[in-house]
Design a protein around this motif. Structure first.
Motif, PDB file in Angstrom:
ATOM      1  N   THR A   1      18.490  -9.453  -1.914  1.00 48.38           N
ATOM      2  CA  THR A   1      17.242  -9.445  -2.675  1.00 48.38           C
ATOM      3  C   THR A   1      16.035  -9.485  -1.748  1.00 48.38           C
ATOM      4  O   THR A   1      15.067  -8.738  -1.945  1.00 48.38           O
ATOM      5  CB  THR A   1      17.210 -10.630  -3.656  1.00 48.38           C
ATOM      6  OG1 THR A   1      18.366 -10.589  -4.482  1.00 48.38           O
ATOM      7  CG2 THR A   1      15.968 -10.598  -4.512  1.00 48.38           C
ATOM      8  N   LEU A   2      16.067 -10.350  -0.749  1.00 46.33           N
ATOM      9  CA  LEU A   2      14.963 -10.408   0.220  1.00 46.33           C
ATOM     10  C   LEU A   2      14.814  -9.076   0.943  1.00 46.33           C
ATOM     11  O   LEU A   2      13.694  -8.580   1.134  1.00 46.33           O
ATOM     12  CB  LEU A   2      15.191 -11.538   1.221  1.00 46.33           C
ATOM     13  CG  LEU A   2      14.889 -12.945   0.729  1.00 46.33           C
ATOM     14  CD1 LEU A   2      15.383 -13.967   1.750  1.00 46.33           C
ATOM     15  CD2 LEU A   2      13.406 -13.130   0.493  1.00 46.33           C
TER      16      LEU A   2
ATOM     17  N   VAL B   1      10.755  -2.591   0.158  1.00 40.97           N
ATOM     18  CA  VAL B   1       9.830  -1.892  -0.740  1.00 40.97           C
ATOM     19  C   VAL B   1       8.397  -2.217  -0.359  1.00 40.97           C
ATOM     20  O   VAL B   1       7.528  -1.341  -0.336  1.00 40.97           O
ATOM     21  CB  VAL B   1      10.127  -2.257  -2.214  1.00 40.97           C
ATOM     22  CG1 VAL B   1       9.027  -1.766  -3.131  1.00 40.97           C
ATOM     23  CG2 VAL B   1      11.461  -1.685  -2.633  1.00 40.97           C
ATOM     24  N   TRP B   2       8.138  -3.484  -0.024  1.00 39.80           N
ATOM     25  CA  TRP B   2       6.797  -3.889   0.401  1.00 39.80           C
ATOM     26  C   TRP B   2       6.390  -3.117   1.660  1.00 39.80           C
ATOM     27  O   TRP B   2       5.272  -2.637   1.785  1.00 39.80           O
ATOM     28  CB  TRP B   2       6.782  -5.376   0.654  1.00 39.80           C
ATOM     29  CG  TRP B   2       5.445  -6.012   0.766  1.00 39.80           C
ATOM     30  CD1 TRP B   2       4.216  -5.437   0.632  1.00 39.80           C
ATOM     31  CD2 TRP B   2       5.200  -7.385   1.036  1.00 39.80           C
ATOM     32  NE1 TRP B   2       3.239  -6.360   0.800  1.00 39.80           N
ATOM     33  CE2 TRP B   2       3.813  -7.572   1.049  1.00 39.80           C
ATOM     34  CE3 TRP B   2       6.030  -8.480   1.268  1.00 39.80           C
ATOM     35  CZ2 TRP B   2       3.239  -8.809   1.290  1.00 39.80           C
ATOM     36  CZ3 TRP B   2       5.441  -9.705   1.496  1.00 39.80           C
ATOM     37  CH2 TRP B   2       4.065  -9.862   1.514  1.00 39.80           C
ATOM     38  N   GLY B   3       7.299  -2.979   2.605  1.00 44.41           N
ATOM     39  CA  GLY B   3       7.021  -2.227   3.827  1.00 44.41           C
ATOM     40  C   GLY B   3       6.811  -0.745   3.558  1.00 44.41           C
ATOM     41  O   GLY B   3       5.920  -0.120   4.152  1.00 44.41           O
TER      42      GLY B   3
ATOM     43  N   LEU C   1       3.195   3.974   3.070  1.00 45.60           N
ATOM     44  CA  LEU C   1       2.547   4.975   2.235  1.00 45.60           C
ATOM     45  C   LEU C   1       1.033   4.794   2.217  1.00 45.60           C
ATOM     46  O   LEU C   1       0.288   5.772   2.206  1.00 45.60           O
ATOM     47  CB  LEU C   1       3.104   4.937   0.821  1.00 45.60           C
ATOM     48  CG  LEU C   1       4.507   5.502   0.655  1.00 45.60           C
ATOM     49  CD1 LEU C   1       5.003   5.288  -0.772  1.00 45.60           C
ATOM     50  CD2 LEU C   1       4.538   6.968   1.007  1.00 45.60           C
ATOM     51  N   HIS C   2       0.581   3.546   2.224  1.00 48.89           N
ATOM     52  CA  HIS C   2      -0.862   3.297   2.301  1.00 48.89           C
ATOM     53  C   HIS C   2      -1.432   3.854   3.600  1.00 48.89           C
ATOM     54  O   HIS C   2      -2.507   4.467   3.608  1.00 48.89           O
ATOM     55  CB  HIS C   2      -1.169   1.801   2.209  1.00 48.89           C
ATOM     56  CG  HIS C   2      -1.104   1.248   0.821  1.00 48.89           C
ATOM     57  ND1 HIS C   2      -1.868   1.724  -0.209  1.00 48.89           N
ATOM     58  CD2 HIS C   2      -0.366   0.247   0.298  1.00 48.89           C
ATOM     59  CE1 HIS C   2      -1.601   1.042  -1.307  1.00 48.89           C
ATOM     60  NE2 HIS C   2      -0.682   0.142  -1.017  1.00 48.89           N
ATOM     61  N   GLN C   3      -0.720   3.648   4.699  1.00 51.48           N
ATOM     62  CA  GLN C   3      -1.201   4.131   5.994  1.00 51.48           C
ATOM     63  C   GLN C   3      -1.183   5.654   6.063  1.00 51.48           C
ATOM     64  O   GLN C   3      -2.100   6.272   6.586  1.00 51.48           O
ATOM     65  CB  GLN C   3      -0.351   3.550   7.133  1.00 51.48           C
ATOM     66  CG  GLN C   3      -0.552   2.077   7.351  1.00 51.48           C
ATOM     67  CD  GLN C   3      -1.935   1.779   7.902  1.00 51.48           C
ATOM     68  OE1 GLN C   3      -2.502   2.558   8.649  1.00 51.48           O
ATOM     69  NE2 GLN C   3      -2.470   0.635   7.505  1.00 51.48           N
TER      70      GLN C   3
END
Length: 117
Positions: free
Chosen positions: A83-84, A90-92, A97-99
């Motif tokens: 789970t971690l 997904v957070w990474g 994608l933001h970058q």
């Protein structure tokens, strides 16, 4: 019956400001409220996953004499680690994608390019 009552109560608590007209009832306001709840829930879910891992670790250490308890402890540890891993991956990926796209977190997309007139 309890399976249906608890979600209804939980949903009702979050919808009380809308019912009382204490909040703007536009679609954008509702979506903003939902996003706020989801953003608040993510750290809690990370904490729950970490708790599962630590609970499994403690269970396997404390009940080291019992094979069944050790297996159950390992199972909790695996669930917590998986789970971690998924949540942080997904957070990474969202950060990458933001970058790549140049969209700041929580910000607006850059304007679309236009053809020369």
């Amino acid at each position: 019956m309890k399976r249906f009552i608890y979600p209804a109560i939980g949903s009702g608590v979050f919808l009380l400001p809308l019912i009382a007209r204490a909040e703007d009832t536009g679609v954008l306001a509702i979506l903003t409220s939902i996003l706020y709840i989801v953003d608040s829930a993510i750290p809690a879910l990370l904490a729950v996953a970490l708790f599962f891992f630590l609970f499994g670790l403690l269970k396997s250490l404390i009940y080291s004499g019992s094979e069944d308890a050790q297996k159950e402890g390992r199972r909790f540890m695996v669930y917590g680690v998986v789970t971690l891993f998924v949540m942080l991956s997904v957070w990474g990926l969202v950060g990458v994608l933001h970058q790549l796209t140049g969209i700041p977190p929580g910000g607006d997309a850059p304007p679309l390019p236009k053809l020369a007139e």
